[in-house]
Design a protein around this motif. Structure first.
Motif, PDB file in Angstrom:
ATOM      1  N   ILE A 256       0.908  -1.030  -0.007  1.00 22.84           N
ATOM      2  CA  ILE A 256       0.034  -0.086  -0.013  1.00 22.84           C
ATOM      3  C   ILE A 256       0.773   1.183  -0.047  1.00 22.84           C
ATOM      4  CG2 ILE A 256      -1.671   1.446   1.385  1.00 22.84           C
ATOM      5  CD1 ILE A 256      -3.018  -1.057   2.274  1.00 22.84           C
ATOM      6  N   PRO A 257       1.932   1.411   0.891  1.00 24.82           N
ATOM      7  CA  PRO A 257       2.578   2.633   0.888  1.00 24.82           C
ATOM      8  C   PRO A 257       3.335   2.907  -0.688  1.00 24.82           C
ATOM      9  CG  PRO A 257       3.257   1.344   2.679  1.00 24.82           C
ATOM     10  CD  PRO A 257       2.417   0.484   1.998  1.00 24.82           C
ATOM     11  N   PHE A 258       3.658   1.788  -1.216  1.00 22.66           N
ATOM     12  CA  PHE A 258       4.119   2.195  -2.661  1.00 22.66           C
ATOM     13  C   PHE A 258       3.095   2.531  -3.581  1.00 22.66           C
ATOM     14  CE2 PHE A 258       6.805  -1.226  -0.647  1.00 22.66           C
ATOM     15  CZ  PHE A 258       8.109  -0.631  -0.977  1.00 22.66           C
ATOM     16  N   PHE A 259       2.035   2.190  -3.667  1.00 19.78           N
ATOM     17  CA  PHE A 259       1.013   2.579  -4.381  1.00 19.78           C
ATOM     18  C   PHE A 259       0.593   4.061  -3.947  1.00 19.78           C
ATOM     19  CE2 PHE A 259       0.634  -1.914  -5.533  1.00 19.78           C
ATOM     20  CZ  PHE A 259       0.189  -2.018  -6.539  1.00 19.78           C
ATOM     21  N   LEU A 260       0.524   4.474  -2.735  1.00 21.61           N
ATOM     22  CA  LEU A 260       0.163   5.594  -2.304  1.00 21.61           C
ATOM     23  C   LEU A 260       0.898   6.608  -2.517  1.00 21.61           C
ATOM     24  CD1 LEU A 260      -2.013   7.320  -0.470  1.00 21.61           C
ATOM     25  CD2 LEU A 260      -0.279   6.447   1.575  1.00 21.61           C
ATOM     26  N   PHE A 261       2.422   6.433  -2.571  1.00 24.07           N
ATOM     27  CA  PHE A 261       3.383   7.173  -2.902  1.00 24.07           C
ATOM     28  C   PHE A 261       3.102   7.585  -4.341  1.00 24.07           C
ATOM     29  CE2 PHE A 261       7.332   8.375  -4.967  1.00 24.07           C
ATOM     30  CZ  PHE A 261       7.870   9.249  -4.071  1.00 24.07           C
ATOM     31  N   PHE A 262       3.017   6.792  -5.359  1.00 26.80           N
ATOM     32  CA  PHE A 262       2.738   7.213  -6.756  1.00 26.80           C
ATOM     33  C   PHE A 262       1.612   7.964  -6.893  1.00 26.80           C
ATOM     34  CE2 PHE A 262       6.327   4.238  -6.835  1.00 26.80           C
ATOM     35  CZ  PHE A 262       7.320   5.048  -7.600  1.00 26.80           C
ATOM     36  N   MET A 263       0.617   7.639  -6.179  1.00 23.07           N
ATOM     37  CA  MET A 263      -0.733   8.148  -6.404  1.00 23.07           C
ATOM     38  C   MET A 263      -0.769   9.564  -5.904  1.00 23.07           C
ATOM     39  SD  MET A 263      -3.541   5.405  -5.058  1.00 23.07           S
ATOM     40  CE  MET A 263      -4.073   3.536  -6.099  1.00 23.07           C
ATOM     41  N   LEU A 264      -0.349   9.870  -4.709  1.00 23.16           N
ATOM     42  CA  LEU A 264       0.198  11.352  -4.413  1.00 23.16           C
ATOM     43  C   LEU A 264       0.992  12.059  -5.378  1.00 23.16           C
ATOM     44  CD1 LEU A 264       0.235  10.600  -0.394  1.00 23.16           C
ATOM     45  CD2 LEU A 264      -1.857  11.906  -1.826  1.00 23.16           C
ATOM     46  N   LYS A 265       2.167  11.346  -5.695  1.00 21.14           N
ATOM     47  CA  LYS A 265       2.996  12.142  -6.548  1.00 21.14           C
ATOM     48  C   LYS A 265       2.605  12.425  -7.985  1.00 21.14           C
ATOM     49  CE  LYS A 265       7.778  11.298  -8.359  1.00 21.14           C
ATOM     50  NZ  LYS A 265       7.525  11.301  -9.717  1.00 21.14           N
ATOM     51  N   ASP A 266       1.918  11.315  -8.434  1.00 25.31           N
ATOM     52  CA  ASP A 266       1.589  11.694 -10.173  1.00 25.31           C
ATOM     53  C   ASP A 266       0.165  11.335 -10.393  1.00 25.31           C
ATOM     54  OD1 ASP A 266       4.402  11.683 -10.528  1.00 25.31           O
ATOM     55  OD2 ASP A 266       4.515   9.516 -10.435  1.00 25.31           O
ATOM     56  N   GLY A 267      -0.639  11.282  -9.437  1.00 27.91           N
ATOM     57  CA  GLY A 267      -2.045  11.284  -9.678  1.00 27.91           C
ATOM     58  C   GLY A 267      -2.677  12.228 -10.594  1.00 27.91           C
ATOM     59  N   HIS A 268      -2.368  13.357 -10.277  1.00 29.13           N
ATOM     60  CA  HIS A 268      -2.990  14.696 -10.905  1.00 29.13           C
ATOM     61  C   HIS A 268      -2.575  14.582 -12.389  1.00 29.13           C
ATOM     62  CE1 HIS A 268       1.143  15.809  -9.115  1.00 29.13           C
ATOM     63  NE2 HIS A 268       1.205  16.740 -10.540  1.00 29.13           N
ATOM     64  N   LYS A 269      -1.347  13.832 -12.731  1.00 26.42           N
ATOM     65  CA  LYS A 269      -1.028  13.784 -14.062  1.00 26.42           C
ATOM     66  C   LYS A 269      -1.478  12.752 -15.145  1.00 26.42           C
ATOM     67  CE  LYS A 269       3.810  14.925 -12.678  1.00 26.42           C
ATOM     68  NZ  LYS A 269       5.126  14.346 -12.572  1.00 26.42           N
ATOM     69  N   PHE A 270      -2.542  12.055 -14.406  1.00 24.50           N
ATOM     70  CA  PHE A 270      -3.056  10.985 -15.289  1.00 24.50           C
ATOM     71  C   PHE A 270      -4.084  11.527 -16.423  1.00 24.50           C
ATOM     72  CE2 PHE A 270      -6.903   8.056 -15.537  1.00 24.50           C
ATOM     73  CZ  PHE A 270      -6.211   7.124 -16.386  1.00 24.50           C
TER      74      PHE A 270
ATOM     75  N   VAL B 165      -3.784  11.358 -20.415  1.00 26.51           N
ATOM     76  CA  VAL B 165      -4.871  10.627 -21.272  1.00 26.51           C
ATOM     77  C   VAL B 165      -5.464  11.649 -22.376  1.00 26.51           C
ATOM     78  CG1 VAL B 165      -7.164   9.405 -21.378  1.00 26.51           C
ATOM     79  CG2 VAL B 165      -5.664   8.922 -19.579  1.00 26.51           C
ATOM     80  N   SER B 166      -5.551  12.919 -21.723  1.00 26.12           N
ATOM     81  CA  SER B 166      -6.274  14.219 -22.624  1.00 26.12           C
ATOM     82  C   SER B 166      -5.453  14.430 -24.018  1.00 26.12           C
ATOM     83  CB  SER B 166      -6.546  15.094 -21.727  1.00 26.12           C
ATOM     84  OG  SER B 166      -7.344  14.920 -20.887  1.00 26.12           O
ATOM     85  N   GLN B 167      -4.222  14.018 -23.880  1.00 28.24           N
ATOM     86  CA  GLN B 167      -3.384  14.437 -24.968  1.00 28.24           C
ATOM     87  C   GLN B 167      -3.605  13.418 -26.165  1.00 28.24           C
ATOM     88  OE1 GLN B 167       0.696  14.191 -24.127  1.00 28.24           O
ATOM     89  NE2 GLN B 167       0.504  12.193 -23.133  1.00 28.24           N
ATOM     90  N   PHE B 168      -4.007  12.177 -25.997  1.00 26.35           N
ATOM     91  CA  PHE B 168      -4.451  11.431 -27.147  1.00 26.35           C
ATOM     92  C   PHE B 168      -5.903  11.532 -27.522  1.00 26.35           C
ATOM     93  CE2 PHE B 168      -1.177   9.451 -24.232  1.00 26.35           C
ATOM     94  CZ  PHE B 168      -0.422   9.244 -25.277  1.00 26.35           C
ATOM     95  N   LEU B 169      -6.616  12.525 -26.968  1.00 26.26           N
ATOM     96  CA  LEU B 169      -8.049  12.781 -27.661  1.00 26.26           C
ATOM     97  C   LEU B 169      -8.325  13.877 -28.278  1.00 26.26           C
ATOM     98  CD1 LEU B 169      -9.809  11.495 -23.997  1.00 26.26           C
ATOM     99  CD2 LEU B 169      -9.322  10.047 -26.195  1.00 26.26           C
ATOM    100  N   SER B 170      -9.285  14.213 -28.880  1.00 24.47           N
ATOM    101  CA  SER B 170      -9.575  15.383 -29.547  1.00 24.47           C
ATOM    102  C   SER B 170     -10.143  16.283 -28.525  1.00 24.47           C
ATOM    103  CB  SER B 170     -10.740  15.115 -30.563  1.00 24.47           C
ATOM    104  OG  SER B 170     -12.030  14.515 -29.873  1.00 24.47           O
ATOM    105  N   PRO B 171     -10.228  17.886 -28.633  1.00 24.56           N
ATOM    106  CA  PRO B 171     -10.626  18.710 -28.007  1.00 24.56           C
ATOM    107  C   PRO B 171     -11.785  18.359 -27.276  1.00 24.56           C
ATOM    108  CG  PRO B 171      -9.440  19.647 -29.825  1.00 24.56           C
ATOM    109  CD  PRO B 171      -9.881  18.097 -30.125  1.00 24.56           C
ATOM    110  N   ALA B 172     -12.853  18.015 -28.087  1.00 25.81           N
ATOM    111  CA  ALA B 172     -14.135  17.888 -27.531  1.00 25.81           C
ATOM    112  C   ALA B 172     -14.217  16.631 -26.582  1.00 25.81           C
ATOM    113  CB  ALA B 172     -15.031  17.447 -28.461  1.00 25.81           C
TER     114      ALA B 172
END
Length: 362
Positions: free
Chosen positions: A171-185, A189-196
């Motif tokens: 759990i601590p390992f998953f938690l660390f990367f969720m807190l560190k990079d969660g806002h980047k998800f 993903v949006s960069q591969f989609l059309s604007p709409a």
């Protein structure tokens, strides 16, 4: 094709395709077994880390707004978590373990006392219908068997908990990367989609994130308050195993609607065998705690609750309990809320793209 010009035909065709897909999955389920095994292996650390993430992420964001680096904020969160775990292990766990052990050891005595009460009641009752005699006799004669079965079941449950130990360490390992990079998800993903579609995906992500955050954060605070109130109340009336029973009430409060009723049962039983009047006082404590929670704490902490009908809640809990046990009962309501939010989002997106309703729909 003319057959697809009416919406009703399109809807029926969609349902046919869905059921065909379900049938294909059912006959090729061997292909998905490795995926299911993998998901089952990582479910515990992901769920555990996700819960802690939604509880701690607002604090990390607040520290970041105060110009404290995000990694430093994550480090502070981990230190706080370690401090909480240390307090639990050093001060709370030994008391709970002692009370729980005493409770397990006293279960046979409780059943013996119950058998004596049934015998006494049966001896002084002359109006019991004869067809109930065999049932009552069977129950009273098998009290020891029931006690052994319950004790064995509890011990088996404790044994199964140790199967989660390795997953908990992840759990601590998953938690660390969720807190560190969660806002980047979402941006990733949006960069591969059309604007709409990117805008729609961001809206959906925000809605799902808000739903989960509101439920987990609010339910955590509310359940913690209920647990504290129950411990104070049980201690005040002199109920045995007050801390263990209060912690049980805290956990069961995560189960909407029926959780508080289930949490009252052990306290009432323990109170009855300790001293019959304590069963009444334990009920009073539970009612007072739930009234304070539903009328004062929840409205101020959670605001508007999830708009889910009580009958739907009961149905979901019964289904989840039959399929996934207690873990399913705990997580079925937030899972349903996420599914409901997702379907609602795509429905509104679909409605935006539709022309005005055709009066000749049917």
């Amino acid at each position: 094709m003319i057959v697809f010009e009416k919406k009703i035909n399109k809807i029926l065709f969609t349902f046919i395709l869905i059921f065909a897909l379900i049938y294909l999955i059912s006959i090729t389920k061997f292909i998905f077994e490795p995926v299911s095994a993998y998901l089952a292996a990582i479910a515990v650390p992901i769920i555990g880390a996700g819960i802690i993430f939604y509880i701690s992420n607002p604090f990390v964001n607040w520290l970041e707004k105060k110009r404290i680096p995000r990694l430093a904020g994550i480090g502070i969160v981990f230190l706080l978590v370690i401090a909480v775990i240390t307090v639990i292990v050093m001060f709370i766990a030994p008391i709970v373990q002692r009370q729980f052990t005493n409770l397990i050891n006293n279960i046979p005595d409780m059943f013996d006392n119950a058998q004596k009460l049934f015998d006494l009641w049966q001896e002084n009752q002359n109006v019991i219908p004869s067809q109930f005699d065999d049932t009552i006799e069977s129950i009273t004669n098998n009290f020891n068997t029931y006690a052994e079965a319950i004790t064995t079941g509890i011990i088996g449950t404790i044994g199964s908990i140790f199967g989660f130990v390795f997953s908990i360490f992840l759990i601590p390992f998953f938690l660390f990367f969720m807190l560190k990079d969660g806002h980047k998800f979402v941006p990733f993903v949006s960069q591969f989609l059309s604007p709409a579609k990117a805008k729609s995906f961001r809206t959906l992500s925000d809605n799902v994130n808000h739903t989960l955050a509101s439920f987990i954060q609010g339910q955590f605070i509310v359940s913690l308050c209920v647990g504290i109130m129950l411990y104070i109340g049980y201690s005040f009336i002199g109920l045995r195993y007050s801390l263990s029973l209060a912690l049980f009430g805290l956990v069961m409060n995560f189960v909407p609607f029926i959780g508080p009723f289930l949490s009252a049962i052990p306290a009432i039983i323990v109170g009855f065998f300790q001293e019959p009047i304590l069963a009444v006082w334990a009920t009073v404590v539970m009612v007072i705690a739930q009234q304070i929670e539903s009328n004062i704490i929840s409205p101020n902490v959670m605001g508007k609750k999830l708009s889910i009908h009580p009958l739907t809640v009961i149905t979901l809990i019964l289904a989840a309990g039959g399929i996934a046990g207690f873990i399913g009962v705990l997580f079925i309501i937030p899972a349903y809320a996420v599914v409901k939010t997702t379907i609602s989002h795509f429905y509104h997106e679909w409605k935006k793209k539709q022309p005005e309703e055709d009066p000749d729909l049917f």
